[in-house]
Structures are given as C-alpha cells and as structure tokens.
Design a protein around this motif. Structure first.
Motif, mmCIF file in Angstrom:
data_model
loop_
_atom_site.group_PDB
_atom_site.id
_atom_site.type_symbol
_atom_site.label_atom_id
_atom_site.label_comp_id
_atom_site.label_asym_id
_atom_site.label_seq_id
_atom_site.Cartn_x
_atom_site.Cartn_y
_atom_site.Cartn_z
ATOM 1 N N PHE A 201 8.589 52.688 72.491
ATOM 2 C CA PHE A 201 7.900 52.731 71.201
ATOM 3 C C PHE A 201 8.715 52.172 70.035
ATOM 4 O O PHE A 201 8.125 51.751 69.033
ATOM 5 C CB PHE A 201 7.460 54.164 70.882
ATOM 6 N N LEU A 202 10.034 52.154 70.136
ATOM 7 C CA LEU A 202 10.834 51.774 68.982
ATOM 8 C C LEU A 202 11.691 50.525 69.167
ATOM 9 O O LEU A 202 12.150 49.964 68.175
ATOM 10 C CB LEU A 202 11.746 52.941 68.559
ATOM 11 N N HIS A 203 11.934 50.114 70.393
ATOM 12 C CA HIS A 203 12.778 48.935 70.570
ATOM 13 C C HIS A 203 11.949 47.668 70.348
ATOM 14 O O HIS A 203 10.847 47.531 70.895
ATOM 15 C CB HIS A 203 13.408 48.907 71.962
ATOM 16 N N PRO A 204 12.457 46.708 69.569
ATOM 17 C CA PRO A 204 11.670 45.505 69.282
ATOM 18 C C PRO A 204 11.388 44.632 70.492
ATOM 19 O O PRO A 204 10.466 43.815 70.463
ATOM 20 C CB PRO A 204 12.545 44.750 68.260
ATOM 21 N N THR A 205 12.141 44.796 71.579
ATOM 22 C CA THR A 205 11.935 43.973 72.775
ATOM 23 C C THR A 205 10.842 44.527 73.681
ATOM 24 O O THR A 205 10.238 43.787 74.462
ATOM 25 C CB THR A 205 13.257 43.860 73.565
ATOM 26 N N ALA A 206 10.572 45.834 73.601
ATOM 27 C CA ALA A 206 9.722 46.489 74.593
ATOM 28 C C ALA A 206 8.320 45.913 74.656
ATOM 29 O O ALA A 206 7.756 45.737 75.746
ATOM 30 C CB ALA A 206 9.664 47.992 74.308
ATOM 31 N N ARG A 207 7.719 45.612 73.523
ATOM 32 C CA ARG A 207 6.340 45.113 73.540
ATOM 33 C C ARG A 207 6.238 43.750 74.198
ATOM 34 O O ARG A 207 5.188 43.390 74.727
ATOM 35 C CB ARG A 207 5.783 45.056 72.119
ATOM 36 N N ARG A 208 7.291 42.977 74.138
ATOM 37 C CA ARG A 208 7.289 41.683 74.834
ATOM 38 C C ARG A 208 7.646 41.860 76.306
ATOM 39 O O ARG A 208 7.170 41.111 77.158
ATOM 40 C CB ARG A 208 8.291 40.732 74.167
ATOM 41 N N LEU A 209 8.495 42.837 76.607
ATOM 42 C CA LEU A 209 8.951 43.026 77.980
ATOM 43 C C LEU A 209 7.819 43.485 78.893
ATOM 44 O O LEU A 209 7.654 42.969 80.002
ATOM 45 C CB LEU A 209 10.084 44.055 78.006
ATOM 46 N N SER B 107 11.497 52.500 63.054
ATOM 47 C CA SER B 107 10.182 53.094 62.838
ATOM 48 C C SER B 107 9.148 51.993 62.769
ATOM 49 O O SER B 107 9.290 51.036 62.014
ATOM 50 C CB SER B 107 10.181 53.891 61.533
ATOM 51 N N HIS B 108 8.074 52.145 63.568
ATOM 52 C CA HIS B 108 6.987 51.168 63.512
ATOM 53 C C HIS B 108 6.348 51.182 62.128
ATOM 54 O O HIS B 108 5.940 50.159 61.605
ATOM 55 C CB HIS B 108 5.953 51.497 64.585
ATOM 56 N N ARG B 109 6.306 52.368 61.505
ATOM 57 C CA ARG B 109 5.742 52.463 60.164
ATOM 58 C C ARG B 109 6.604 51.702 59.170
ATOM 59 O O ARG B 109 6.113 51.029 58.281
ATOM 60 C CB ARG B 109 5.638 53.934 59.750
ATOM 61 N N GLN B 110 7.940 51.774 59.329
ATOM 62 C CA GLN B 110 8.807 51.044 58.427
ATOM 63 C C GLN B 110 8.622 49.546 58.598
ATOM 64 O O GLN B 110 8.638 48.791 57.643
ATOM 65 C CB GLN B 110 10.265 51.407 58.702
ATOM 66 N N THR B 111 8.447 49.109 59.844
ATOM 67 C CA THR B 111 8.256 47.692 60.104
ATOM 68 C C THR B 111 7.005 47.182 59.413
ATOM 69 O O THR B 111 6.981 46.099 58.842
ATOM 70 C CB THR B 111 8.146 47.436 61.627
ATOM 71 N N LYS C 252 14.677 44.038 59.606
ATOM 72 C CA LYS C 252 14.821 43.997 61.048
ATOM 73 C C LYS C 252 15.274 45.358 61.539
ATOM 74 O O LYS C 252 16.338 45.834 61.166
ATOM 75 C CB LYS C 252 15.859 42.948 61.475
ATOM 76 N N PRO C 253 14.456 46.005 62.425
ATOM 77 C CA PRO C 253 14.823 47.337 62.908
ATOM 78 C C PRO C 253 15.876 47.258 63.991
ATOM 79 O O PRO C 253 15.990 46.267 64.700
ATOM 80 C CB PRO C 253 13.495 47.880 63.470
#
Length: 310
Positions: free
Chosen positions: A162-170, A294-298, A305-306
C-alpha cells in the motif's frame, strides 16, 4: 455496557450486511430508494430466523454471545465464506476483554534459514502473522523490488503493497490482489489484534492509505494459503509464479512463503535471474527518497516523492 468484543462483532455484522444485495438472497429490491446499502436489519433477522430486536442488539454490541445455531444462521443469511464464518464464531466466543500481548518474536530458527537457502533459486521468505518480513533468500528479497531500501524493522509486505511506490507497478493485478491482502490481515485479527505490532500497522495504514482504510472497513476475511501472482518486475520482467504459504509450528505464528515456476519456462528463467542478482536490481536509484509514504500525502502534494531515507 458495550464490550470490545461486542463492538467488533457488531462491526463485522454491519460490514457484511451492507455488502449483500437483496437479490443475492432472493429478496425483492422493493420500490423507492433504499436508505441502507445492502440488506436492512429486519431482512437479516428474517433470513436468520431471529427477532429484529435481538439482531439489533448484536449489531450494537449489547448482545455478545449468540448461540452456535444463530451464528450458523447469520453466516447463511450474510453469505459468509468459510473463513468469514470461522471468524464470526471466533468473535462470538472471544472473552469480553483481552490484555495486550507481548511483542511478536522476530527471530527465525537456523533450520528455517537453511530451508530458505535450499529453496533457491525459488523466491522464498518468512513472515510474521502480520506479514513483517523476517528472513528471505536472495530471490525472495529481490522479488519485492525496492523493499530492501527500507530499514529492516519497516519491512512489512502489507505496508509494501500500500505504501511503497514500486508495488503498484510490480503487481500486475494490484487492484484484485490488494483486497486479499487486507482480508488475510483480518483473518489474523482474531488471534493477533491485541499485539502492539498489529495495532501500530493497522493504525498507520488506515491513516496513510485511503484504499487500505476502505478495504479494512469492508471486513472481508480470507486466510488464503496458496495461489498465483503476476509480476512486472523492473529487472526480471513479466512473470507468473505460483506460491504456497506454510505455517511454521513452534513459532509465534510465522509462515514460510515460497514461489515457484515450472522448469524450462520463461518464468523459471526469470526466477533464476532474481536468484543470481543484478547490480541495477540491488542498488536503489540515486537521489530517491525511499521512506514509506502516505497515499493521501501523494495526492495532496504530487511533487513530493514518498519514501524512507536509508
């Protein structure tokens, strides 16, 4: 007086009542706009063969010890899965108050570490009940691209999803996979909800991720132990792997998760590549901050950059 157990039991019933449509259980939708999503309390009570007053008391936490026959009837009325049915039984049988448990052990036995090595080149790792990453072989760590840039104490598979920027692409099927990740954490709640780690993790993700918060409120329960996942790895490319999750007896709820691919296939070749390693895979991109974000912060500050600083 409402007990913690009654409060949680009521939340479970409300979440599943609102998720069932009248047509799912053979009821007419009726005319006009329904003020309540899903089923009304009186509809659940009728389907389960209990009084509306009794069911209302269950949802409000004023009645906390339904009989086994009532639990089974409610499970049928709400179309619960086997895992959800089991979880409802556990909620109903839980003691009124549970003291906080000691922190979960993060130690893995030497024999388990030998098994991780023996499983190479297949990616494998050991997780705690709340999916803290406790140990991994080379391919297991590299499969979770970028997680090694986080401090060891922060490495948690659910936090990563949920929080790592790579996960949604992985994860090729992130939208389909994420609900299952939360449902598995819900399945662990019956035994580990009173551990400090569980409370901290759920609190952090509820605040930092709108998606996690929404999925957590759905109260789905699924203690899945095997399946397949599709990856789009930054170095190994696209690959589809089966996985098996095995409980390690004599531990504090630890599990060994191993991925596999048939020999002589492109997926297996990708697994071998992960096991061998690659400088571009092992080194984090220069100048990038890798703290969990935080996805909300993004959303509020797209220029930020988180990540965690190493």
């Amino acid at each position: 007086m409402t007990t913690n157990r009654g409060h949680e039991l009521g939340r479970f019933l409300r979440a599943h009542r609102t998720a069932v449509r009248p047509g799912d259980v053979g009821l007419p939708a009726g005319t006009g706009v329904r003020r309540t999503p899903g089923l009304r309390r009186e509809e659940v009570a009728t389907l389960a063969g209990v009084s509306v007053d009794y069911y209302t008391r269950l949802e409000r936490g004023k009645e906390t010890r339904p009989s086994a026959s009532v639990i089974d009837a409610l499970a049928g009325a709400l179309r619960l899965t086997r895992d959800e049915h089991r979880h409802l039984r556990e909620l109903a049988s839980r003691r009124p108050a549970q003291p906080s448990r000691a922190e979960l052990s993060r130690c893995t036995r030497p024999g388990v570490r030998h098994l991780l090595e023996a499983l190479r080149p297949n990616p494998a790792y050991v997780v705690s009940p709340i999916n803290d990453l406790l140990a991994a072989n080379p391919a297991g760590l590299r499969l979770l691209a970028g997680i090694d840039s986080w401090p060891v104490q922060q490495r948690n598979i659910i936090r990563y999803v949920f929080l790592h920027p790579t996960a949604r692409r992985l994860y090729e099927d992130w939208d389909e996979m994420a609900p299952g990740v939360v449902a598995h954490l819900r399945a662990m709640a019956s035994e580990y909800a009173h551990t400090p780690e569980f409370v901290r993790l759920v609190g952090e993700l509820t605040v930092k991720s709108n998606e996690f918060a929404g999925l957590w409120e759905r109260y789905e329960v699924d203690a899945h132990t095997n399946g397949r996942k599709r990856f789009r790895h930054p170095t190994a490319g696209r690959l589809t792997l089966g996985y098996e999750a095995m409980s390690l007896t004599g531990t504090d709820g630890q599990r060994l998760i191993a991925y596999y691919a048939p020999p002589n296939t492109p997926d297996h070749d990708a697994v071998v590549l992960l096991d061998m390693g690659d400088p571009t895979l092992d080194a984090p991109p220069a100048g990038r901050d890798h703290r969990p974000s935080s996805h909300r912060q993004t959303e509020a500050d797209p220029g930020r950059k988180p990540g965690y600083q190493r």
